[in-house]
Write a protein that holds these residues in place. Structure first.
Motif, PDB file in Angstrom:
ATOM      1  N   ILE A 199      -3.672  -9.658   1.657  1.00 41.72           N
ATOM      2  CA  ILE A 199      -4.899 -10.062   0.959  1.00 41.72           C
ATOM      3  C   ILE A 199      -6.073  -9.129   1.324  1.00 41.72           C
ATOM      4  O   ILE A 199      -6.788  -8.651   0.448  1.00 41.72           O
ATOM      5  N   GLU A 229       0.843  -1.204   0.000  1.00 42.44           N
ATOM      6  CA  GLU A 229       0.000   0.000   0.000  1.00 42.44           C
ATOM      7  C   GLU A 229       0.877   1.253   0.000  1.00 42.44           C
ATOM      8  O   GLU A 229       0.590   2.240  -0.690  1.00 42.44           O
ATOM      9  N   ASP A 239      -4.672  -5.045   0.646  1.00 44.10           N
ATOM     10  CA  ASP A 239      -4.187  -4.685  -0.684  1.00 44.10           C
ATOM     11  C   ASP A 239      -5.025  -5.271  -1.812  1.00 44.10           C
ATOM     12  O   ASP A 239      -5.015  -4.750  -2.913  1.00 44.10           O
ATOM     13  N   VAL A 240      -5.705  -6.373  -1.577  1.00 42.74           N
ATOM     14  CA  VAL A 240      -6.527  -6.938  -2.648  1.00 42.74           C
ATOM     15  C   VAL A 240      -7.994  -6.585  -2.423  1.00 42.74           C
ATOM     16  O   VAL A 240      -8.611  -5.927  -3.258  1.00 42.74           O
ATOM     17  N   TYR A 241      -8.545  -6.972  -1.254  1.00 41.02           N
ATOM     18  CA  TYR A 241      -9.986  -6.788  -1.044  1.00 41.02           C
ATOM     19  C   TYR A 241     -10.356  -5.304  -0.930  1.00 41.02           C
ATOM     20  O   TYR A 241     -11.169  -4.797  -1.698  1.00 41.02           O
ATOM     21  N   ARG A 244      -1.317   1.572  -9.355  1.00 41.70           N
ATOM     22  CA  ARG A 244      -1.888   0.344  -8.814  1.00 41.70           C
ATOM     23  C   ARG A 244      -1.024  -0.890  -9.119  1.00 41.70           C
ATOM     24  O   ARG A 244      -0.934  -1.815  -8.325  1.00 41.70           O
ATOM     25  N   GLU A 293      -8.607  -2.653  -1.595  1.00 39.45           N
ATOM     26  CA  GLU A 293      -8.125  -1.787  -2.667  1.00 39.45           C
ATOM     27  C   GLU A 293      -8.851  -2.052  -3.980  1.00 39.45           C
ATOM     28  O   GLU A 293      -9.279  -1.123  -4.652  1.00 39.45           O
ATOM     29  N   SER A 294      -9.004  -3.329  -4.333  1.00 39.88           N
ATOM     30  CA  SER A 294      -9.505  -3.629  -5.669  1.00 39.88           C
ATOM     31  C   SER A 294     -10.923  -4.188  -5.693  1.00 39.88           C
ATOM     32  O   SER A 294     -11.641  -3.986  -6.660  1.00 39.88           O
ATOM     33  N   THR A 343       2.225  -6.984  -3.669  1.00 40.93           N
ATOM     34  CA  THR A 343       1.382  -7.938  -2.938  1.00 40.93           C
ATOM     35  C   THR A 343       1.662  -9.358  -3.407  1.00 40.93           C
ATOM     36  O   THR A 343       1.822 -10.288  -2.602  1.00 40.93           O
ATOM     37  N   LEU A 344       1.718  -9.523  -4.720  1.00 38.94           N
ATOM     38  CA  LEU A 344       1.961 -10.860  -5.295  1.00 38.94           C
ATOM     39  C   LEU A 344       3.287 -11.429  -4.786  1.00 38.94           C
ATOM     40  O   LEU A 344       3.366 -12.594  -4.371  1.00 38.94           O
ATOM     41  N   ASN A 369       0.072  -4.019  -6.741  1.00 35.81           N
ATOM     42  CA  ASN A 369      -0.336  -5.399  -7.039  1.00 35.81           C
ATOM     43  C   ASN A 369       0.862  -6.329  -7.136  1.00 35.81           C
ATOM     44  O   ASN A 369       0.838  -7.445  -6.609  1.00 35.81           O
TER      45      ASN A 369
END
Lengths: 93, 629
Positions: free
Chosen positions: B477, B110, B480-482, B119, B484-485, B126-127, B123
């Protein structure tokens, strides 16, 4: 909100501290690797010299720089490193 | 039994802290509290959470076994720790905390995403965190289970439970191949860590880290005093080591003096006298002599080669009477150091497989860089650096960690060089040297109850690492994923439920992945650690200190670092057919990864337009004109 001038001043101080830390790392890396590279090698030393109960190379190549590194760390953290306000918060909850 | 009681008390304390942390955090904003302790971590908590997370199972199981196996050269191998506190805490902490607060970030991806307003940067980060961290999590789960199995070995209730698990799981695909003791310990260990981490979040992790850090520190200091007293001083231990020569691996047939109708099983670790010459061997695996038979099948054993060690075993260690070992075939000798007195006192140190010895000069330089800079580059440490309260806390913590590491790492070298003298033949099971040494020292001192505290130290070390990694993956997860996206407008209640759920799911996935135990544990840990350091160290340094850095440079830097590590491990695998790194020009892949990552960042950034003046002022407080000057 922190003013740009204050942030800029703090950034420049952090950068100075960064290079001093890199210098400290380089100094102790050279000390241990060069000294031990020459004197720790047991190729020809069947009976290595012992100092304070340990192989002499451990004292001069590891223990002494270790003590000095901790002393330098204390000087750096308590004497050289400057305090910076960190309260420039923008929570996004 | 002492170990079981110590473990029980220890777990009670861990859960009490988690419950307390949960209550304290209830009044605060959930995400910031759960994943970052509301950025209000004070001196003791910050110093100990860093130190305890840093000292994983490797420090208390792998490192002692290496000292035991290779001798004083391990003082050089670990020497980088003299500057770890100043580099790992000082290099990034102040700026990362400052930039994290400006960005309002909770996680490292983040922070990167907001710093570059891109973005893709977030991403990719995070990966990479989830990918490498999952390997780390797997390795630590396995280490935790192994340590627990070692600690509880021989406790009657535990042995009964293990037999039950063996019966239940035999024949089940995937997990049936694992031993019952491993499965039982893995289950107890994983469920405990997942439970307290899920319930208490970051604050519980930090508080338990403080307790675990104190347990580790006390354990080492007590062991040091007992070891020096019992060996007769460090000088005596060093001189004894100077006389030692590496043992031989041999194949033996065990014979009994009289025929018997009884089937006899000799356990791994039993000492036996050799037939013919005056000598002793120690069994590397259990040996069975069938009823009515005089001899066993050939079995592997360790043969001591130092006369003083042989005398020591013959006069002071229990040997099974009525049995004798005959050596068959040629012994397997160390590739470096065989028959060479003084090899345990000098570099490169004895090595069973490497004819160049254990630690060459280039590898020593690599490790000096690896310990310091890979530590600085771990996202699990970076995220802690976003959580301290103020710079006074940071400065004092650097001093505390410097003193703490000195009290841990150098004394460990002294303790386990003494172990070579006090506990001969531990090469048959080097990972057990820590608990065996704790049991021996406390029993000789007439304080067997103290063994519980000492052997809780390695367990505490693994636990304090696993909880941090677990939280880091789940924060990646959820945040950064839920958030954010997928659902940027998620309510606090939704995020809270999802955070608990994801922490449990990640933990359970890690548990399932290692139910069939992975091989090459130590390599797995170094791989994950090098991979994370390679992906994040240089990108974070440039992000914090070079205003000209752009998103293209950062993406290039993360990819170049990660890919370099992956390629050098792949080459290592293709050459040796074992999981391990390829040392190009004698240097560890991490060193090459740092180099290529830096080149990619500079090249990528210069090939792109600089970031906007607004971003520059926001994160650095200086305009582009001032930078040019």
């Amino acid at each position: 909100m922190q003013k740009p001038e204050e942030l800029g001043k703090s950034f420049r101080q952090s950068k100075r501290e960064f290079w001093v830390m890199v210098g400290i790392w380089t100094f102790f890396a050279i000390w241990t690797v060069v000294y031990n590279g020459f004197f720790a090698d047991g190729g020809s030393a069947e009976d290595p010299e012992i100092l304070f109960g340990m192989p002499k190379w451990v004292i001069i190549g590891v223990a002494v720089p270790w003590v000095l590194a901790v002393s330098t760390t204390i000087w750096f953290a308590m004497g050289f490193m400057k305090d910076t306000p960190l309260s420039n918060e923008e929570e996004t909850e | 039994m002492t170990a079981l009681i110590a473990f029980g008390l220890y777990m009670v304390a861990v859960f009490a802290l988690a419950i307390f942390a949960n209550r304290v955090g209830k009044s605060k904003a959930f995400v910031s509290e759960y994943f970052l302790g509301s950025k209000s971590i004070g001196l003791w908590a910050f110093a100990f959470t860093y130190a305890a997370t840093s000292a994983s199972g490797g420090s208390f199981m792998g490192f002692p076994s290496l000292i035991y196996t290779h001798g004083w050269v391990l003082a050089w191998w670990i020497a980088g720790y003299m500057v770890v506190p100043i580099i790992a805490l000082g290099l990034l902490a102040k700026r990362i905390n400052q930039v994290g607060r400006i960005a309002g970030a909770i996680t490292i991806p983040e922070l990167l995403r907001r710093r570059y307003e891109n973005r893709n940067v977030g991403n990719l980060a995070t990966l990479l965190v989830v990918f490498f961290m999952f390997f780390y999590l797997m390795a630590q789960f396995k280490a935790g289970a192994q340590i627990m199995a070692t600690l509880l070995d021989g406790v009657p209730i535990y042995e009964t439970a293990v037999a039950g698990v063996d019966r239940l799981t035999s024949g089940i695909p995937w997990i049936g191949a694992a031993d019952g003791d491993y499965l039982l310990c893995l289950l107890v260990f994983a469920v405990s860590v997942i439970a307290y981490t899920t319930f208490g979040g970051f604050r519980a992790v930090v508080w338990t880290d403080v307790m675990q850090g104190i347990v580790m520190g006390l354990g080492v200091v007590i062991m040091l005093v007992l070891a020096l007293a019992q060996v007769g001083g460090i000088g005596k231990a060093t001189r004894a080591l100077g006389e030692m020569t590496p043992p031989h691996s041999v194949e033996v047939v065990v014979s009994r003096v009289e025929v018997s109708d009884e089937e006899i099983r000799l356990s791994r670790g039993e000492w036996l006298e050799t037939a013919g010459e005056r000598g002793v061997v120690r069994l590397k695996s259990a040996v069975l002599i069938s009823a009515g038979s005089l001899k066993s099948e050939p079995a592997e054993a360790l043969k001591l080669t130092t006369p003083a060690e042989i005398d020591n075993v013959l006069s002071g260690f229990d040997r099974t009477p009525g049995f004798i070992a005959s050596i068959i075939g040629e012994p397997e000798r160390y590739a470096y150091g065989d028959g060479q007195k003084g090899v345990y006192l000098t570099a490169p140190g004895p090595s069973r497989k490497d004819s160049g010895g254990f630690l060459g000069v280039m590898l020593a330089l690599s490790f000096f860089a690896f310990w310091t800079f890979s530590g600085a580059g771990q996202p699990s440490y970076m995220v802690r650096q976003m959580a301290f309260r103020d710079t006074v806390t940071l400065r004092r913590s650097i001093v505390m960690v410097a003193v703490y590491f000195t009290l841990i790492y150098f004394p460990l070298v002294i303790i386990f060089t003494c172990a070579r003298v006090l506990l001969p033949g531990m090469e048959v099971h080097p990972d057990r040297v820590m608990p065996e040494m704790a049991a021996l020292l406390t029993s000789n001192a007439g304080m067997p109850w103290l063994a519980g505290l000492l052997i809780a130290a390695p367990f505490a070390a693994v636990m304090s690492s696993v909880d941090s990694f677990l939280l880091l993956v789940s924060s990646g997860i959820v945040r950064d994923v839920y958030q954010e996206s997928i659902n940027p407008k998620a309510t606090e209640k939704q995020v809270k439920r999802l955070s608990y759920f994801v922490t449990i799911v990640v933990g359970v996935l890690g548990l399932l992945a290692v139910m069939h135990p992975p091989k090459f544990l130590q390599h797995l840990i170094v791989f994950a650690s090098a991979g994370l350091g390679a992906c994040f160290l240089m990108p974070m340094i440039f992000t914090l200190y070079w205003p000209r850095t752009t998103s293209r440079g950062i993406i290039g830097g993360m990819l170049a670092g990660g890919v370099t590590v992956l390629i050098l491990y792949l080459i290592g695998f293709l050459i040796t057919r074992e999981f391990g790194e390829y040392l190009l020009l004698g240097l560890h892949p991490f060193v090459w990864a740092v180099l290529f990552s830096s080149i990619a960042i500079v090249g990528g950034s210069l090939s792109q337009e600089p970031v906007s003046e607004t971003l520059r002022l926001r994160y650095f407080g200086i305009s582009s004109e001032k930078t040019k000057r």
